[in-house]
Design an enzyme around this catalytic site. Structure first.
Site, PDB file in Angstrom:
ATOM      1  CG  HIS A 188     -16.618  20.125 107.208  1.00 54.80           C
ATOM      2  ND1 HIS A 188     -17.479  20.538 108.186  1.00 54.80           N
ATOM      3  CD2 HIS A 188     -15.384  20.432 107.632  1.00 54.80           C
ATOM      4  CE1 HIS A 188     -16.780  21.051 109.174  1.00 54.80           C
ATOM      5  NE2 HIS A 188     -15.522  21.003 108.877  1.00 54.80           N
ATOM      6  NE  ARG A 295      -4.158  41.412 110.376  1.00 52.99           N
ATOM      7  CZ  ARG A 295      -3.424  41.139 109.289  1.00 52.99           C
ATOM      8  NH1 ARG A 295      -3.675  40.064 108.585  1.00 52.99           N
ATOM      9  NH2 ARG A 295      -2.444  41.951 108.932  1.00 52.99           N
ATOM     10  NE  ARG A 331      -2.733  41.293 115.659  1.00 51.61           N
ATOM     11  CZ  ARG A 331      -2.713  42.034 114.566  1.00 51.61           C
ATOM     12  NH1 ARG A 331      -1.555  42.486 114.100  1.00 51.61           N
ATOM     13  NH2 ARG A 331      -3.814  42.299 113.912  1.00 51.61           N
ATOM     14  CD  GLU A 430       2.172  45.925 115.229  1.00 50.25           C
ATOM     15  OE1 GLU A 430       1.748  45.845 114.070  1.00 50.25           O
ATOM     16  OE2 GLU A 430       1.500  45.557 116.208  1.00 50.25           O
ATOM     17  CG  ASN A 453       0.846  45.313 107.049  1.00 53.06           C
ATOM     18  OD1 ASN A 453       1.613  45.070 106.134  1.00 53.06           O
ATOM     19  ND2 ASN A 453      -0.144  44.504 107.395  1.00 53.06           N
ATOM     20  CG  ASP A 454       0.625  48.965 112.299  1.00 52.19           C
ATOM     21  OD1 ASP A 454       0.066  49.967 111.804  1.00 52.19           O
ATOM     22  OD2 ASP A 454      -0.006  48.024 112.806  1.00 52.19           O
ATOM     23  NE  ARG A 464      -2.188  49.408 108.163  1.00 52.32           N
ATOM     24  CZ  ARG A 464      -2.071  48.326 108.924  1.00 52.32           C
ATOM     25  NH1 ARG A 464      -1.316  48.342 110.010  1.00 52.32           N
ATOM     26  NH2 ARG A 464      -2.680  47.217 108.602  1.00 52.32           N
ATOM     27  CB  CYS A 501       3.103  38.420 110.439  1.00 54.29           C
ATOM     28  SG  CYS A 501       2.913  39.736 111.649  1.00 54.29           S
TER      29      CYS A 501
HETATM   30  C1  PEP Z   1       1.301  44.688 110.648  1.00 51.24           C
HETATM   31  O1  PEP Z   1       1.175  45.782 111.163  1.00 51.24           O
HETATM   32  O2  PEP Z   1       2.174  44.402 109.817  1.00 51.24           O
HETATM   33  C2  PEP Z   1       0.378  43.608 110.989  1.00 51.24           C
HETATM   34  C3  PEP Z   1       0.551  42.384 110.556  1.00 51.24           C
HETATM   35  O3  PEP Z   1      -0.691  43.935 111.749  1.00 51.24           O
HETATM   36  P1  PEP Z   1      -2.017  44.633 111.177  1.00 51.24           P
HETATM   37  O4  PEP Z   1      -1.884  44.724 109.690  1.00 51.24           O
HETATM   38  O5  PEP Z   1      -3.132  43.789 111.623  1.00 51.24           O
HETATM   39  O6  PEP Z   1      -1.956  45.956 111.848  1.00 51.24           O
HETATM   40 MG    MG Z   2      -0.021  46.020 112.909  1.00 54.16          MG
END
Ligand code: PEP
Ligand code: MG
Length: 572
Positions: A188, A295, A331, A430, A453-454, A464, A501
């Site tokens: 802290h 996450r 999530r 996603e 991302n997915d 990926r 995200c």
């Molecule tokens: C995504 O898929 O964009 C995402 C944010 O989830 P993760 O990267 O945890 O799969």
């Molecule tokens: Mg994802």
């Protein structure tokens, strides 16, 4: 002489070394005829310490805001923890010894337990308990002189450890920075220093044996580097580094504090992606509008067993308290693919990213899912919690997940456990399937968050994790961008907000497209927020129109990039 610590608070500082004297109290084990009088001494010391913690909270609140002030609320909670102090009192009665020696011993016992934890967050909580006990011991001994800075300006304090109370009381106008032997980046004190903008190096073991006081100290907080008694060359280098650092830091820090306004005046919510053990400390409400993606799988991955409902609840509740009124999107478990927890004993699959991951696994393992949903629901009264399901492909999945959630709610209600039934429930978009069906899904979800991302991986049929295929795995893929545009349109047609995200949320060249699509929220690693806000501020309505037209007209990615690249250089 150059030394390195384990962590630091960014910033460069130059100053005169000042050593904070070590604690002077020596606790002696004395026997007593009157254990009850000893216990009464402790009660009085606790009452006074609660009042002191409350006063520190109020002054910190006024000086630096709720985020940093709440450590003093945590101190008050520790002071009110009868379970810990009744152990101390029972021992005083059983052993007939003075209260301070038992308190010192119990403090050391609990510190040893916390020190063994792998989780840095838990280790820091051990330090909080130690700090509270030390303050009580000081009070039992009639109070210790508080540490104050000696005469002079630009002072660099060297200490075994600085408590948040010490830090708060130091004259910030004369404090250039500090260096401690103990503590880490999640302490802290570190959080306070970050909020106050004081460069610091933590965990520099043995430094007190190297510094004599009075010499010049150069401190590079970001790298955790300390130079004592620098020569002319090191001083010249420091001056140049400090100027460069100050220019860039000031630009981005100012940008991070401002709201992100699209050229049409609309506010785009900029949120943080979090999930590590120290997330509650890492959350900085001054630079963002909430947590767009928590996450939760990291919690499962750092445990050696399924995290219990209580363990999860305490993580989610701490997060909710940290984010306060700002949104906290939790999530639900997204394990599988590249994220595994050995105790789950997940079957080996030929294509794990196309296998039983995320919501599929949760719907298969109802008990695991129920436990998590109960823990999240129990955290809802502590902040602005929202729930988000990952990897949705069909409406059936979403409805089933909502049915499990409704069941968890009914259970809690029957038990009389508090939660907020009207909690918002959204989904990650996603998969291409969810994007194509987003007009339908939007009628059953309170919000969308695009997991780019997915979405890139599944749209381009590119693993990926596969380095060889990175030329295909790109957020500028035209099909991915078109899908994102459709999802935004469908969300807005149904009257729900949509965010992004995945990592693409903070890709600077794509910002004009996100704004042109009317994205309501971008969620990213906190370190990227200043940069993203800085670039958003440089964009005009004309830039957005050109970017949107370029996507319409592009046949190959290079056509689009040719238009986006110069826009991303604006404001540099
Ligand atoms: C995504 O898929 O964009 C995402 C944010 O989830 P993760 O990267 O945890 O799969
Ligand atoms: Mg994802």
């Amino acid at each position: 002489m150059t030394l390195y610590g384990i962590g630091g608070i960014p910033g460069c500082a130059r100053g005169t070394a000042v050593i904070k004297p070590a604690r002077t109290i020596t606790v002696v084990r004395r026997s007593t005829e009157d254990p009850e009088a000893e216990c009464a001494r402790l009660s009085r010391a606790r009452e006074a310490a609660v009042a002191h913690a409350e006063a520190c909270y109020e002054s910190a609140l006024a000086e630096i805001g709720e985020d940093s002030a709440k450590i003093f609320r945590a101190y008050r909670e520790i002071l009110s923890d009868d379970a810990f102090f009744s152990v101390v009192e029972e021992r005083v009665r059983a052993e007939g010894v003075c209260i301070d020696s038992v308190l010192e011993e119990e403090k050391q016992n609990i510190a040893a337990v916390f020190a063994q934890q792998d989780d840095p967050y838990l280790r820091e909580r051990g330090t909080d308990i130690e700090n509270v006990c030390n303050e009580l011991l000081a009070a039992l001994y009639g109070g210790e002189e508080p540490f104050t800075l000696p005469e002079g300006d630009s002072l660099v304090v060297f200490a075994d450890d600085l408590t948040p109370t010490d830090t708060l009381k130091l004259d910030k106008a004369r404090l250039a920075g500090f260096v401690t032997e103990r503590g880490g980046a999640t302490s802290h004190t570190a959080i306070l220093a970050k909020t106050l903008g004081i460069p610091a190096i933590l965990g520099l073991e043995g430094v007190l044996g190297q510094v004599s006081g009075g010499e010049t100290a150069l401190l590079y907080g970001e790298e955790g580097r300390l130079i004592l008694s620098p020569d002319g060359e090191a001083l010249a280098q420091f001056r140049a580094d400090r100027e460069r650092h100050a220019r860039r830091g000031a630009r981005l820090a100012a940008a991070a504090l401002a709201p992100a306004l699209a050229p049409d005046g609309r506010t785009v919510h900029i949120c943080s992606n979090l999930g590590e053990a120290d997330s509650a400390q890492a959350f900085d409400g001054a630079i963002c509008d909430g947590v767009g993606l928590l996450r939760t799988e990291f919690l499962y991955m750092r445990c050696e067993h399924y995290p219990t409902e209580e363990e999860q609840f305490s993580f989610y509740r701490d997060m909710a308290l940290a984010t306060g009124e700002k949104a906290l999107i939790i999530r639900t478990l997204d394990i599988g693919g590249d994220k595994q927890a050995p105790y789950m004993d997940l079957p080996c699959e030929d294509n794990p990213f196309l296998g039983c991951r995320a919501i599929r696994l949760c719907l298969e393992r109802r008990d695991v899912f129920q436990t998590q949903l109960r823990a999240i629901l129990r955290a809802t009264p502590f902040g602005n919690v929202k729930i988000m399901f990952p990897m949705i492909v069909t409406l059936e999945e979403l409805l089933e997940a909502k049915a499990v959630l409704a069941q968890a709610m009914d259970e809690l209600e029957a038990e009389g456990t508090p939660f907020r039934r009207e909690v918002e429930v959204g989904i990650m978009v996603e998969t291409p399937a969810a994007a194509v069906l987003s007009d339908v899904l939007a009628r059953h979800a309170d919000f969308f968050s695009i997991g780019a991302n997915d979405l890139i991986q599944y749209t381009t049929a590119t693993d990926r994790m596969n380095q060889r295929l990175q030329y295909l795995y790109t957020s500028s893929n035209l099909s991915v961008l078109r899908l994102i545009r459709v999802v935004c349109k469908n969300a807005h047609a149904a009257g729900i907000p949509v965010g992004i995200c995945g990592e693409a949320a903070c890709e600077i060249p794509l910002l004009p497209l996100w704004l042109a699509f009317g994205v309501d929220e971008l969620s990213m690693a906190p370190s990227q927020i200043g940069l993203v806000k800085h670039h958003i501020a440089a964009l005009s309505g004309e830039d957005l129109r050109r970017a949107a037209e370029a996507l319409d007209g592009a046949g190959v990615i290079a056509d689009l990039r040719a238009v986006l690249a110069p826009l991303s250089e604006k404001g540099l």
